[in-house]
Design a protein around this motif. Structure first.
Motif, PDB file in Angstrom:
ATOM      1  N   LYS A 134       0.806  -1.217   0.000  1.00  0.00           N
ATOM      2  CA  LYS A 134       0.000   0.000   0.000  1.00  0.00           C
ATOM      3  C   LYS A 134       0.842   1.271   0.000  1.00  0.00           C
ATOM      4  O   LYS A 134       0.463   2.280  -0.590  1.00  0.00           O
ATOM      5  N   GLY A 135       1.950   1.258   0.739  1.00  0.00           N
ATOM      6  CA  GLY A 135       2.746   2.453   0.919  1.00  0.00           C
ATOM      7  C   GLY A 135       2.837   2.808   2.390  1.00  0.00           C
ATOM      8  O   GLY A 135       2.686   1.949   3.264  1.00  0.00           O
ATOM      9  N   LEU A 136       3.049   4.090   2.673  1.00  0.00           N
ATOM     10  CA  LEU A 136       3.177   4.551   4.046  1.00  0.00           C
ATOM     11  C   LEU A 136       1.799   4.975   4.553  1.00  0.00           C
ATOM     12  O   LEU A 136       1.160   5.857   3.973  1.00  0.00           O
ATOM     13  N   LEU A 137       1.351   4.352   5.647  1.00  0.00           N
ATOM     14  CA  LEU A 137       0.002   4.564   6.167  1.00  0.00           C
ATOM     15  C   LEU A 137       0.039   5.218   7.540  1.00  0.00           C
ATOM     16  O   LEU A 137       0.959   4.990   8.323  1.00  0.00           O
ATOM     17  N   ASN A 138      -1.003   6.002   7.813  1.00  0.00           N
ATOM     18  CA  ASN A 138      -1.197   6.613   9.121  1.00  0.00           C
ATOM     19  C   ASN A 138      -2.516   6.091   9.686  1.00  0.00           C
ATOM     20  O   ASN A 138      -3.583   6.316   9.115  1.00  0.00           O
ATOM     21  N   ILE A 139      -2.439   5.378  10.812  1.00  0.00           N
ATOM     22  CA  ILE A 139      -3.645   4.853  11.458  1.00  0.00           C
ATOM     23  C   ILE A 139      -3.879   5.674  12.721  1.00  0.00           C
ATOM     24  O   ILE A 139      -3.022   5.731  13.606  1.00  0.00           O
ATOM     25  N   SER A 140      -5.035   6.314  12.804  1.00  0.00           N
ATOM     26  CA  SER A 140      -5.319   7.209  13.919  1.00  0.00           C
ATOM     27  C   SER A 140      -6.715   6.930  14.485  1.00  0.00           C
ATOM     28  O   SER A 140      -7.416   6.014  14.036  1.00  0.00           O
ATOM     29  N   ASP A 141      -7.083   7.753  15.479  1.00  0.00           N
ATOM     30  CA  ASP A 141      -8.399   7.639  16.120  1.00  0.00           C
ATOM     31  C   ASP A 141      -8.633   6.222  16.632  1.00  0.00           C
ATOM     32  O   ASP A 141      -9.706   5.641  16.437  1.00  0.00           O
ATOM     33  N   ASP A 142      -7.602   5.676  17.288  1.00  0.00           N
ATOM     34  CA  ASP A 142      -7.642   4.324  17.859  1.00  0.00           C
ATOM     35  C   ASP A 142      -8.081   3.270  16.839  1.00  0.00           C
ATOM     36  O   ASP A 142      -8.857   2.364  17.129  1.00  0.00           O
ATOM     37  N   GLY A 143      -7.554   3.415  15.631  1.00  0.00           N
ATOM     38  CA  GLY A 143      -7.801   2.415  14.597  1.00  0.00           C
ATOM     39  C   GLY A 143      -8.992   2.679  13.704  1.00  0.00           C
ATOM     40  O   GLY A 143      -9.250   1.916  12.764  1.00  0.00           O
ATOM     41  N   LYS A 144      -9.720   3.750  13.961  1.00  0.00           N
ATOM     42  CA  LYS A 144     -10.934   4.023  13.171  1.00  0.00           C
ATOM     43  C   LYS A 144     -10.630   4.665  11.826  1.00  0.00           C
ATOM     44  O   LYS A 144     -11.461   4.648  10.922  1.00  0.00           O
ATOM     45  N   LYS A 145      -9.447   5.269  11.680  1.00  0.00           N
ATOM     46  CA  LYS A 145      -9.118   5.978  10.443  1.00  0.00           C
ATOM     47  C   LYS A 145      -7.762   5.528   9.925  1.00  0.00           C
ATOM     48  O   LYS A 145      -6.775   5.529  10.654  1.00  0.00           O
ATOM     49  N   THR A 146      -7.715   5.129   8.666  1.00  0.00           N
ATOM     50  CA  THR A 146      -6.464   4.762   8.000  1.00  0.00           C
ATOM     51  C   THR A 146      -6.280   5.650   6.788  1.00  0.00           C
ATOM     52  O   THR A 146      -7.150   5.726   5.920  1.00  0.00           O
ATOM     53  N   GLU A 147      -5.142   6.333   6.727  1.00  0.00           N
ATOM     54  CA  GLU A 147      -4.868   7.291   5.662  1.00  0.00           C
ATOM     55  C   GLU A 147      -3.568   6.924   4.951  1.00  0.00           C
ATOM     56  O   GLU A 147      -2.566   6.612   5.595  1.00  0.00           O
ATOM     57  N   LEU A 148      -3.606   6.956   3.633  1.00  0.00           N
ATOM     58  CA  LEU A 148      -2.390   6.785   2.855  1.00  0.00           C
ATOM     59  C   LEU A 148      -1.626   8.096   2.833  1.00  0.00           C
ATOM     60  O   LEU A 148      -2.140   9.125   2.379  1.00  0.00           O
ATOM     61  N   LEU A 149      -0.411   8.071   3.336  1.00  0.00           N
ATOM     62  CA  LEU A 149       0.415   9.279   3.350  1.00  0.00           C
ATOM     63  C   LEU A 149       1.154   9.464   2.038  1.00  0.00           C
ATOM     64  O   LEU A 149       1.175  10.539   1.459  1.00  0.00           O
TER      65      LEU A 149
END
Length: 371
Positions: A134-149
């Motif tokens: 996928k690439g470099l990911l940012n997982i936030s909000d205790d796992g509720k949000k995953t964003e591709l950086l």
């Protein structure tokens, strides 16, 4: 007489024709391995550690047995006491390791839909994941949000996003082990012997991806130094880890001629790095990296379903801040150790093929002076 001619025909069909076919395949196959740098072929005693435990499996405990499918990297979150690890089925799992391994708890946390490898923690509670596909990911909000950086730099897509580290200003540093081969075909990158790896940074404020170093040989694990001035990153086929000084933008060797092929490297917060090695140096690995024609044969065999990569004598090397070896923990019966993290009195090891995290009590089973 007819029997004699039958025997000759049988010999021709069963031996000569396959031999000729093999020669034709070899000559016309486009896979073209290269010579490795000469320093990668040196086997010195500089990286021999004074302390050794050559029976890593003796006394080892297995955490999350059957619940962790190839937990490649291990990241310890000190505030929560949780271990984060990425599995081959796409899950980033959280592990609460207790004194009794039977009481340890494994939680399916977030599935990236790819293959999570390196894991680090951001400044604001995020979990940063280097996902091979996928690439470099940012997982936030205790796992509720995953964003591709980011998944490309300078117009070149990542093929094998591998490891990530975070500086205290929030900038992310990570490796793309190969821009040519993906994780499924990573062995071809090693066999080809050409530098397809990159060291990069991502600034979450400007959203900018920079290539810091090009032409790396399977750039693998990465760790931020304690003083935040430099990175230490591994190049697997060269059996080498190097320093990259961030402000000066220069590189120097940290440790080389390792006793195995490095994967992830972790700083323990106590003056030591831990370098995981999926395999020790074997005669086949030595010959393969010295002679490109052997690697071409290995590549041809792999194309027809024959795996010639033999991993054995895996382990973890502990070194100090200057790259001086302190202790080696390994076992001739073990393989595919991809990460080593010291947490308290324990060494935790991730891997590429087993369904657990290995844990060793370093007080009960210490490395000792060589005889």
């Amino acid at each position: 007489m007819p029997l004699f001619f039958f025997s000759l025909r049988f010999l021709f069909l069963s031996a000569i024709i396959p031999l000729l076919a093999s020669i034709v395949l070899y000559r016309f196959d486009t896979f073209d391995p290269a010579l490795l740098p000469s320093d990668a072929l040196v086997y010195s005693t500089d990286s021999i550690s004074p302390l050794i435990n050559d029976q890593l499996l003796t006394g080892a405990e297995f955490i999350g047995a059957g619940l962790l499918n190839s937990p490649e990297d291990i990241a310890y979150h000190r505030d929560s006491g949780l271990i984060y690890t990425g599995c081959v089925d796409g899950w980033v799992k959280r592990v609460k390791a207790l004194e009794s391994v039977n009481d340890s708890v494994v939680e399916d946390w977030v599935n990236t839909g790819g293959r999570p490898l390196g894991i680090a923690f951001g400044l604001h509670g995020e979990v940063i994941v280097a996902d091979a596909y996928k690439g470099l990911l940012n997982i936030s909000d205790d796992g509720k949000k995953t964003e591709l950086l980011t998944d490309e730099a300078e117009g070149v897509k990542f093929k094998l996003t591998d490891a990530v580290a975070v500086r205290d200003n929030g900038v992310l540093y990570f490796t793309d082990a190969s821009y040519k081969y993906n994780l499924h075909h990573f062995a071809f990158d090693l066999w080809e012997g050409k530098p397809h790896g990159r060291l990069m940074s991502f600034d979450p404020i400007t959203r900018t991806t920079r290539v810091l170093l090009r032409y790396r040989y399977f750039s693998n694990g990465i760790s931020m130094s304690a003083d935040q001035t430099h990175l230490v990153f591994c190049e697997t086929p060269l059996r080498r880890c190097s320093k990259y000084y961030i402000n000066e933008e220069r590189v120097e060797v940290f440790i080389q001629s390792l006793p195995g092929y490095p994967d992830n490297i972790r700083y323990d917060g106590d003056g030591h790095y831990w370098i995981a090695m999926p395999s020790g140096v074997t005669m086949l690995w030595k010959l393969s990296f010295r002679y490109p024609f052997i690697r071409k044969l290995q590549g041809l065999a792999a194309k027809y379903g024959f795996d010639t990569m033999i991993f054995e004598n895996a382990g973890v090397l502990q070194v100090d801040l200057d790259g001086k070896p302190i202790a080696l923990y390994h076992d001739s019966k073990h393989s595919h150790v991809t990460s080593g993290v010291k947490i308290g009195k324990y060494l935790y090891c991730g891997n590429l093929v087993y369904s657990h995290i290995l844990r060793l009590d370093l007080l009960k089973y210490p490395a000792q002076k060589r005889l």
